[in-house]
Structure formats: C-alpha cells, structure tokens
Motif scaffolding. Structure first.
Motif: not given
Length: 221
Positions: A45-68
């Motif tokens: 699920x982490x791998x899938x969510x990390x891919x989907x996060x890219x749609x929003x320009x975000x990253x998903x690491x250590x169960x946290x959604x973020x961007x700078x």
C-alpha cells in the motif's frame, strides 16, 4: 481543511515555516485513519500511495504525506497535501470493504465444506418484525434443503457488530422465524472487547471462526 476522511474526521495539514520555503505535511493523519480502521498500512500500500502522491506533487514517506514549496505557493501546496492525505485516508473504507467481503467468503467456504454446497446460500433477504428486509450474509438450509435452518452473520471486526445485532434483534421478533437459529461467526484471529461478544450473545449463538467447524454440529442439532 473542508475535506473529510471516511471516519468523519476532518483533514488537517501542518505548515512549517523554513524561511524561504514551507514544509507542508499531514502529520500522518491520513495513514492513522487506516490504522484506526484496524487494517494497517502494508508495504504494498505504501508503494501504491507513493505513486498516487505524485499526482498531487507530493511525496509519501514514513506514512506521512508532504511537500516542500516556496511561500508564494504555500496556499496551493496546502490544498494539494490535504487532497493527497484524503486519498490516503480513503483507503480505510476501501480496505475495510475488502476485509469484510473476504471474511464472509472464508466462512461461506467453511460451511460449504462442512455441510455441503447445496445447503449454503449467501445474501438472502430476510424480513424482520418491523417489516424491514435484512440481507443475511449466509443462510443455511435444513438437511432436506426445503427451508432455512439458520441465519448467519459474519462479523469481521468490533466495529461491525451493530448491524448484525440490529438485524437479529428485529428478526427474532418475527414469529414466522422463531424456529430458525441465529448464528454470529466472528473473526477471533483479532482482539475483541468482551462487551461486543455479549451484545451478539443477546441475539444469537456466537461461534469463533477458528473453531467454527467443531461448533456447527452442536449448534445446529
């Protein structure tokens, strides 16, 4: 943010001032929704969510959604992280449906092996005393296959207790169904509060899944 997780909790994001830039994250609240649903975030699920996060320009690491981003883009960054976090939290509803469906399939398979394929039906409608129709997850027919011998609710987790309790409470008052047994098969491979078991006991015979095969003969005879 004006967004809501499946649990009804609001989506919240955190903005950290880093001088010329901002770190925007969801503090792991999206992933926490999955944990609170009793499912957990798997590596797949982490791998899938990390891919989907890219749609929003975000990253998903250590169960946290973020961007700078720069401060000038902070407003849109907040929106993107919030929507990405909701995407994470939405997995709780999707995975819960899968868990519930899979447990029903497990129980139905066990009963088909124990009693025979032609004595097990799924998703049959049953009328309660109030006139409301409930969809029974499993209906066991008698040995002659002429009438229902037992109504079975499969209860995969503690949060799923209310619906079968309400259905059985109403069905037991239907005089035409007084002779039909009511069984609750619960998944004892997980921890349960004693109060939930007692609640089910008030309206049905309870059967732990891991010993269900041994219990069926005793309960049905």
């Amino acid at each position: 943010m004006p967004l809501i997780y499946p649990s009804g909790n609001g989506v919240t994001v955190v903005v950290v001032d880093e001088g010329d830039t901002c770190l925007i994250h969801d503090a792991g609240f999206g992933a926490m929704e999955i944990e609170l649903a009793g499912i957990g975030v798997s590596e797949k699920m982490r791998v899938q969510l990390a891919r989907r996060a890219m749609i929003f320009g975000c990253e998903f690491t250590q169960n946290r959604m973020w961007l700078r981003c720069s401060k000038a883009k902070a407003a849109i960054g907040v929106v993107m992280v919030a929507n990405a976090s909701k995407l994470v939290g939405d997995q709780s509803a999707d995975q819960k449906t899968i868990v519930t469906t899979d447990f029903k399939k497990e129980v139905a398979h066990l009963m088909r092996v124990t009693l025979g394929e032609d004595r097990v039906r799924v998703d049959d409608g049953v009328l309660g005393d109030s006139g409301i129709e409930y969809k029974m997850k499993i209906v066991l027919l008698n040995e002659h296959k002429t009438a229902p011998q037992a109504f079975v609710e499969t209860v995969s987790e503690q949060k799923a207790v209310n619906a079968p309790f309400r259905a059985f409470y109403d069905i037991q008052k239907n005089e035409n169904l007084r002779d039909v047994r009511r069984l609750s098969v619960y998944d004892d491979r997980h921890q349960w509060r004693s109060g939930d078991i007692i609640l089910l006991q008030d309206v049905s015979a309870i059967i732990p899944f891991t010993t269900a095969q041994a219990h069926l003969d005793r309960v049905l005879n």
